[in-house]
Design a protein around this motif. Structure first.
Motif, PDB file in Angstrom:
ATOM      1  N   ILE A   1       0.842  -1.204   0.000  1.00 43.04           N
ATOM      2  CA  ILE A   1       0.000   0.000   0.000  1.00 43.04           C
ATOM      3  C   ILE A   1       0.875   1.250   0.000  1.00 43.04           C
ATOM      4  O   ILE A   1       0.414   2.349   0.303  1.00 43.04           O
ATOM      5  N   GLU A   2       2.148   1.097  -0.371  1.00 36.27           N
ATOM      6  CA  GLU A   2       3.085   2.222  -0.296  1.00 36.27           C
ATOM      7  C   GLU A   2       2.810   3.259  -1.379  1.00 36.27           C
ATOM      8  O   GLU A   2       2.950   4.458  -1.160  1.00 36.27           O
ATOM      9  N   GLY A   3       2.440   2.795  -2.574  1.00 35.22           N
ATOM     10  CA  GLY A   3       2.093   3.696  -3.662  1.00 35.22           C
ATOM     11  C   GLY A   3       0.596   3.725  -3.873  1.00 35.22           C
ATOM     12  O   GLY A   3      -0.180   3.035  -3.186  1.00 35.22           O
ATOM     13  N   GLU A   4       0.157   4.533  -4.818  1.00 35.67           N
ATOM     14  CA  GLU A   4      -1.267   4.606  -5.129  1.00 35.67           C
ATOM     15  C   GLU A   4      -1.632   3.440  -6.039  1.00 35.67           C
ATOM     16  O   GLU A   4      -1.149   3.337  -7.163  1.00 35.67           O
ATOM     17  N   ASN A   5      -2.478   2.545  -5.551  1.00 32.88           N
ATOM     18  CA  ASN A   5      -2.872   1.366  -6.307  1.00 32.88           C
ATOM     19  C   ASN A   5      -4.201   0.847  -5.763  1.00 32.88           C
ATOM     20  O   ASN A   5      -4.809   1.469  -4.875  1.00 32.88           O
ATOM     21  N   THR A   6      -4.649  -0.274  -6.291  1.00 32.60           N
ATOM     22  CA  THR A   6      -5.948  -0.819  -5.879  1.00 32.60           C
ATOM     23  C   THR A   6      -6.005  -1.075  -4.376  1.00 32.60           C
ATOM     24  O   THR A   6      -7.003  -0.770  -3.712  1.00 32.60           O
ATOM     25  N   LYS A   7      -4.931  -1.633  -3.835  1.00 28.86           N
ATOM     26  CA  LYS A   7      -4.928  -1.985  -2.416  1.00 28.86           C
ATOM     27  C   LYS A   7      -4.899  -0.744  -1.532  1.00 28.86           C
ATOM     28  O   LYS A   7      -5.630  -0.661  -0.534  1.00 28.86           O
TER      29      LYS A   7
END
Length: 482
Positions: free
Chosen positions: A205-211
């Motif tokens: 969840i470190e970057g912007e993504n689905t999770k």
């Protein structure tokens, strides 16, 4: 029966004293920094932490690094459910008490890890009838959080609640209680220890993504319900070269909700054996993570998972990978350590020519050996990547020796666009901070063999022009670009 604080402290200090005595004649210390990681971080109102397990306390080399460099401690296993409540209603806080007392004796705060997790969960919990799970969870949280009340900085209340596709894991808690188990866990922890910071912690969840979008939506929902939550933990178990470019922006959007963010379990695994280029990339990765945290006021700190490569979990979990931390197998600092120090605004003192011994990164230094233009028909090529946002940018530069002679010590001259000003650099020193600048090698990346390359990078502010330099010259000789 719970031990009192004083009894916990006395018990753990006995362990520490024994370890110190065993190692007093042969304590291995890392190359000394002008200022330690923790001091540099504290100067910027952050912390720099590590994870320990109880067996680490008998390793004098590890303890020497841990106590000199870190000011936050996360117990690796000792506060997890399978240790603290191995059977229903039977609690064991001895291992956790030893680590808490160690931390207190060395002025380290404690990140409590963790209260609810699908893994390392005793089978008795999963075997409970669904209508008994909530009571068991609430009792566990209340008992453990009360036991450590006033002694932990924060709790990872729910650890790794999401699948990578953004759905909630269907573990014992979700299956019995649905999505409401997370809010219930947070409310229960807050009731037991109102002063502890309460986190949700997860990986990928470190970057912007689905999770991370799913985590963001969950947090918005929790806040709208008045659920007590203070922060989001970004585990940050990275693979070399894969730190997300959106990490800073992702931190910022959680911070904008009024939450703290923390890098909680940082490591950066390399496919073995690690090359000098791998270590240089790892240094760049560490610098990026630290710089991202520094750029977000509500990023409270960075914790590495383990102290050095010798105690890292990576080789035992990811076959063929390792070398994932800032310290090598002998607890000597690697380029990643130097990069973290540099990103925090410090410099280090080099005491040997070891390729893993950092050199000064606060002002230009002379190359390791005499600087000379590549000779014997030698040539150079520079590739350059700029990643810009609003008023900032990062720039990663690779110098390739396309000639037939080795480069022994390098200075790369280039001109920054108007309005750009360097705020920090990794794997090189750069001076001055704007205009026509020169990047100079550090001790570990001075040599570029024919056909070889080195990489370094910088972070800068800009006033609208984020373009890359138009040309470069290596030791006075113009380089090809592209």
């Amino acid at each position: 029966m719970h031990l009192t604080h004083n009894r916990r402290l006395a018990a753990a200090l006995a362990v520490v004293a024994s370890a110190a005595l065993a190692g007093s004649l042969a304590l291995v210390r890392p190359a000394s920094a002008d200022t330690s990681l923790k001091q540099l971080a504290e100067a910027k109102s952050k912390y720099f932490g590590t994870a320990l397990v109880q067996s680490n306390l008998s390793n004098s080399a590890l303890v020497g690094v841990a106590t000199s460099q870190f000011d936050m401690m996360t117990p690796g296993n000792e506060m997890k459910w399978d240790t603290t409540e191995p059977s229903n209603g039977t609690f064991n806080f001895g291992p956790g008490d030893a680590l808490v007392a160690f931390a207190q004796a060395h002025s380290m705060r404690v990140r409590g890890h963790n209260l609810v997790w699908h893994s390392q969960l005793p089978s008795w919990v999963s075997s409970l009838p669904a209508n008994q799970v909530q009571a068991a969870m609430e009792t566990h949280i209340t008992t453990e959080a009360t036991h450590y009340k006033g002694e932990v900085y924060s709790w990872d209340v729910v650890n790794e609640p999401f699948n990578d596709d953004g759905t909630l894991r269907q573990d014992a808690f979700y299956n019995a209680m649905g999505t409401g188990y997370i809010a219930d866990a947070l409310r229960t922890a807050h009731a037991a220890d109102p002063n502890a910071k309460l986190y949700l912690n997860d990986y990928n969840i470190e970057g912007e993504n689905t999770k991370s979008n799913a985590m963001y939506s969950l947090v918005q929902s929790l806040l709208s319900q008045g659920v007590p939550i203070n922060g989001i933990g970004l585990e940050s178990h990275f693979i070399l070269g894969q730190v997300p470019s959106t990490m800073q922006a992702n931190m910022a959007r959680f911070a904008a909700l009024g939450l703290d963010v923390a890098v909680t379990e940082l490591d950066d695994r390399i496919q073995l054996p690690a090359s000098s280029a791998n270590l240089a990339q790892q240094a760049s990765d560490y610098s990026t993570v630290v710089s991202d945290c520094l750029a977000v006021t509500r990023c409270v700190g960075v914790s590495q998972w383990g102290v050095g490569d010798a105690d890292s979990w990576i080789p035992g979990t990811f076959s063929g990978y390792g070398a994932a931390t800032m310290y090598d197998q002998n607890y000597q600092p690697k380029p990643a350590y130097n990069a973290a120090v540099s990103a925090l605004g410090g410099g280090v003192t080099s005491s040997s020519s070891s390729p893993t011994t950092p050199a000064s990164s606060t002002s230009p230094t002379s190359p390791t050996s005499s600087s000379s233009s590549p000779g014997g028909g030698a040539a150079c090529k520079v590739s350059d990547t700029v990643d810009a946002w609003n008023t900032g940018l990062t720039e990663n530069i690779t110098i390739s020796n396309t000639g037939s002679a080795a480069v022994n010590g390098w200075n790369l001259a280039f001109t920054l666009a108007s309005g750009q000003s360097v705020t920090n650099a990794w794997n090189a020193t750069i001076s001055p901070s704007s205009g026509s600048v020169t990047a100079t090698n550090l001790s570990y990346d001075a040599a570029i063999a024919p056909g070889g390359s080195v990489s370094f990078g910088l972070q800068a502010t800009h006033t609208g022009n984020a373009s890359a330099p138009p040309s470069f010259s290596l030791n006075g000789q113009a380089c090809a670009t592209g």
